[in-house]
Design an enzyme around this catalytic site. Structure first.
Site, PDB file in Angstrom:
ATOM      1  N   LYS A 154       0.830  -1.203   0.000  1.00 60.02           N
ATOM      2  CA  LYS A 154       0.000   0.000   0.000  1.00 60.02           C
ATOM      3  C   LYS A 154       0.867   1.256   0.000  1.00 60.02           C
ATOM      4  CE  LYS A 154      -3.974   2.040   2.356  1.00 60.02           C
ATOM      5  NZ  LYS A 154      -4.959   1.866   3.446  1.00 60.02           N
ATOM      6  N   LYS A 205       9.051  -2.387  14.239  1.00 61.94           N
ATOM      7  CA  LYS A 205       9.655  -1.964  12.969  1.00 61.94           C
ATOM      8  C   LYS A 205      10.642  -0.815  13.195  1.00 61.94           C
ATOM      9  CE  LYS A 205       5.642  -3.062  10.038  1.00 61.94           C
ATOM     10  NZ  LYS A 205       4.637  -2.472   9.113  1.00 61.94           N
ATOM     11  N   GLU A 232      -5.224  -8.515  14.590  1.00 59.93           N
ATOM     12  CA  GLU A 232      -4.752  -7.173  14.245  1.00 59.93           C
ATOM     13  C   GLU A 232      -5.888  -6.167  14.367  1.00 59.93           C
ATOM     14  OE1 GLU A 232      -1.440  -6.322  11.292  1.00 59.93           O
ATOM     15  OE2 GLU A 232      -3.185  -5.630  10.148  1.00 59.93           O
ATOM     16  N   GLY A 272      -5.164  -3.053   4.912  1.00 57.03           N
ATOM     17  CA  GLY A 272      -4.470  -4.188   4.311  1.00 57.03           C
ATOM     18  C   GLY A 272      -5.173  -5.505   4.512  1.00 57.03           C
ATOM     19  N   ARG A 273      -5.698  -5.755   5.711  1.00 61.26           N
ATOM     20  CA  ARG A 273      -6.337  -7.047   5.980  1.00 61.26           C
ATOM     21  C   ARG A 273      -7.729  -7.151   5.374  1.00 61.26           C
ATOM     22  NH1 ARG A 273      -5.490  -3.952  10.228  1.00 61.26           N
ATOM     23  NH2 ARG A 273      -7.163  -3.258  11.622  1.00 61.26           N
ATOM     24  N   GLU A 325      10.052  -5.454   3.940  1.00 64.67           N
ATOM     25  CA  GLU A 325      10.151  -6.828   3.445  1.00 64.67           C
ATOM     26  C   GLU A 325       9.839  -6.907   1.952  1.00 64.67           C
ATOM     27  OE1 GLU A 325       8.626  -7.093   7.762  1.00 64.67           O
ATOM     28  OE2 GLU A 325       8.323  -5.824   5.993  1.00 64.67           O
ATOM     29  N   HIS A 367      -4.719 -35.460  15.182  1.00 60.88           N
ATOM     30  CA  HIS A 367      -3.540 -36.228  15.592  1.00 60.88           C
ATOM     31  C   HIS A 367      -2.465 -35.329  16.196  1.00 60.88           C
ATOM     32  CE1 HIS A 367      -5.004 -39.896  13.563  1.00 60.88           C
ATOM     33  NE2 HIS A 367      -5.554 -39.027  12.722  1.00 60.88           N
TER      34      HIS A 367
END
Length: 556
Positions: free
Chosen positions: A224, A526, A367, A281-282, A230, A398
């Site tokens: 964005k 950050k 978030e 973003g999410r 990253e 399991h």
């Protein structure tokens, strides 16, 4: 009522937030009613007997937008749901919902709207709301997706993004890429393979490009701000990899999805898609961030995804609160956290194609609602979002199901089932669904000491008495679960499922008094990382002794 007894924060037993801002007689009355419900449902687990008996008052089965949701095995009943609904209306949940859809600044800390639902609205709705630019952008990015999909020279798409720029598109591709978009792809060759990278660890990207030819690749960069560290690390590596093969190959084969088009163009991409700042973003997979997914499933498939989500949006907007799935499940989430004292919720999709769904929900819920201050910046004195986690069944049976059944931390479970498989072995699929239903019933029903004592067990210690063995084979039961089923795993039903979870998160966040649309908590780490990296690259000693020690130990 409405306290988290295990929280380390200062939570008061009287939970002053619950009705504290409403001192009217009606506010006091509903608070007292909910207090009584909490006491009733926590004592002796009375709801369990009602759930096992499938009483009408306990039953909660709703069908909306291709989904079936059965929350009958939960610590609630009709009387509680009525009072919770009344409470939420008194707090103004309907006003909040309408304000969000009207474009008001519900994200108050950033002075922004939260209108991501418009991204899936039909064109005529967008035009009526003077949002024709959104329709035009959608048309163009879907046209580009089909062009990439049908280009015989593009055999691979590498999608670079992190957080909301990765989790949503990755979920869609994994869940839906095996579904062939009907009537879209006339060519014999298959659509490009979609690869994801974006972690700050370049090993993920290196593993992808090691086996690819740069001339076969289309790059999709999603950020964005176009400043995400990253994303830029991975983008720089890709740029060098492609341009080392042929100058300007990266520019010819790169697309950016960003709100900072100027920075993307300066980086050297060939094309850009914008999306508004009111899309978090999410909540962005419905935007051009979903370009890679549209390549995987075709434009018609992506439109079906949007239509399914819009069907759930309309249900959320138009249906009676008492019958409204996002409304009621959001109320249940608040009830779980603040009345029943559940600290976590487990999500188990019984379909391998949905294995990334729990990870997607972790960002969406934690978030959004992992906050400790209200909209005005005041500390809250009640629990907000708990931990969301899970893995696909039957693998999960399991691993951590032992903990779910016999551990000391009762945790509600949501079982997600697909009723019709996309393979031909229906007997195997019935076995899979039977496992999901069996686990839900076992969590509720449990097994008494007497029942366990009456059973003969192979492979048990022969020197132990039946009573000793029975203690290890007793299940407490009374553990809540919800069953969510989709008729098929297709774009429409998945769109409706994701929209359902988005809205229930917003419901819970509003009722907790917090802002579900910001994420300031991701910033500090950050900022400190940048400072530490600067110290790594210089001769200065970091002021924190332990950090300074690690900088020294990690010198290359």
């Amino acid at each position: 009522m409405f306290m988290n007894r295990k929280s380390s924060t200062n939570l008061t037993k009287s939970a002053p937030w619950f009705g504290a801002d409403d001192m009217s007689d009606s506010g006091k009355t509903i608070a007292q009613k909910l207090q009584a419900h909490a006491q009733r449902l926590n004592e002796g687990q009375s709801w369990v007997k009602a759930a096992l008996g499938a009483t009408p008052a306990q039953s909660f089965l709703r069908e909306v937008a291709g989904l079936r949701v059965d929350a009958s095995r939960q610590p609630w009943d009709q009387a509680l749901r009525r009072d919770l609904t009344t409470w939420s209306l008194q707090r103004g949940l309907d006003t909040f919902r309408n304000a969000q859809f009207a474009g008001e600044q519900v994200n108050r800390s950033e002075a922004r709207a939260a209108r991501h639902c418009l991204l899936r609205a039909p064109d005529h709705v967008l035009n009526a709301k003077h949002q024709s630019a959104l329709a035009a952008t959608r048309l163009r990015f879907l046209e580009v997706a089909d062009k990439i999909r049908q280009d015989p020279n593009i055999k691979h798409v590498i999608h670079i993004g992190i957080g909301g720029s990765d989790l949503g598109p990755r979920l869609l591709v994994q869940a839906l890429s095996s579904i062939h978009a009907s009537g879209l792809d006339a060519r014999a060759a298959k659509q490009p393979d979609i690869h994801f990278a974006g972690n700050g660890d370049l090993h993920e990207l290196e593993a992808v490009i090691a086996r690819l030819n740069p001339y076969d690749v289309q790059i999709v960069l999603c950020s964005k701000s176009f400043s995400t560290a990253e994303t830029l690390v991975n983008a720089e590596r890709l740029k060098a990899w492609m341009n080392n093969e042929s100058q300007d190959l990266f520019k010819a084969r790169s697309i950016a999805i960003t709100a900072n088009i100027k920075a993307a163009q300066a980086f050297g991409v060939s094309d850009c898609f914008d999306f508004p700042d009111w899309v978090g973003g999410r909540f962005s997979l419905w935007s051009p961030i979903g370009l890679s997914a549209a390549v995987a499933i075709g434009s018609e498939g992506f439109k079906s995804l949007l239509n399914g989500a819009w069907d759930m949006d309309r249900h959320w907007l138009e249906s009676d609160p008492y019958e409204n799935l996002p409304w009621q499940l959001g109320l249940l989430d608040v009830w779980h956290r603040n009345a029943m004292h559940y600290n976590t919720r487990c999500v188990v999709p019984y379909d391998a194609r949905l294995s990334r769904f729990p990870a997607y929900l972790q960002q969406l819920e934690m978030e959004s609602n992992g906050k400790s201050v209200d909209q005005a910046g005041r500390a809250i004195h009640h629990a907000s979002a708990g931990l969301v986690w899970g893995e696909p069944g039957t693998n999960a049976q399991h691993s951590f199901f032992q903990w779910l059944h016999q551990g000391t931390e009762p945790t509600p479970v949501e079982f997600i089932m697909i009723e019709r498989p996309d393979h031909s072995d229906h007997a195997a699929h019935r076995k899979l669904l039977a496992n999901a239903l069996g686990q839900s019933l076992a969590l509720l029903k449990g097994k008494s000491l007497d029942q366990a004592s009456a059973e003969s067990v192979k492979l048990a210690n022969p020197s132990w008495s039946r009573e000793q063995l029975a203690a290890h084979r007793t299940f407490q039961g009374g553990r809540a679960s919800t069953i969510i089923s989709l008729n098929r795993l297709d774009p429409s039903s998945l769109g409706a499922l994701i929209s359902l979870f988005e809205h229930r998160v917003e419901v819970a966040g509003f009722l907790w008094g917090i802002n579900s649309f910001d994420q300031w908590g991701v910033e500090l780490g950050k900022e400190l990382a940048i400072d530490i990296e600067n110290h790594m690259n210089s001769s200065q000693i970091h002021p924190d002794p332990q950090t300074a020690l690690w900088i020294k130990l990690l010198e290359v």
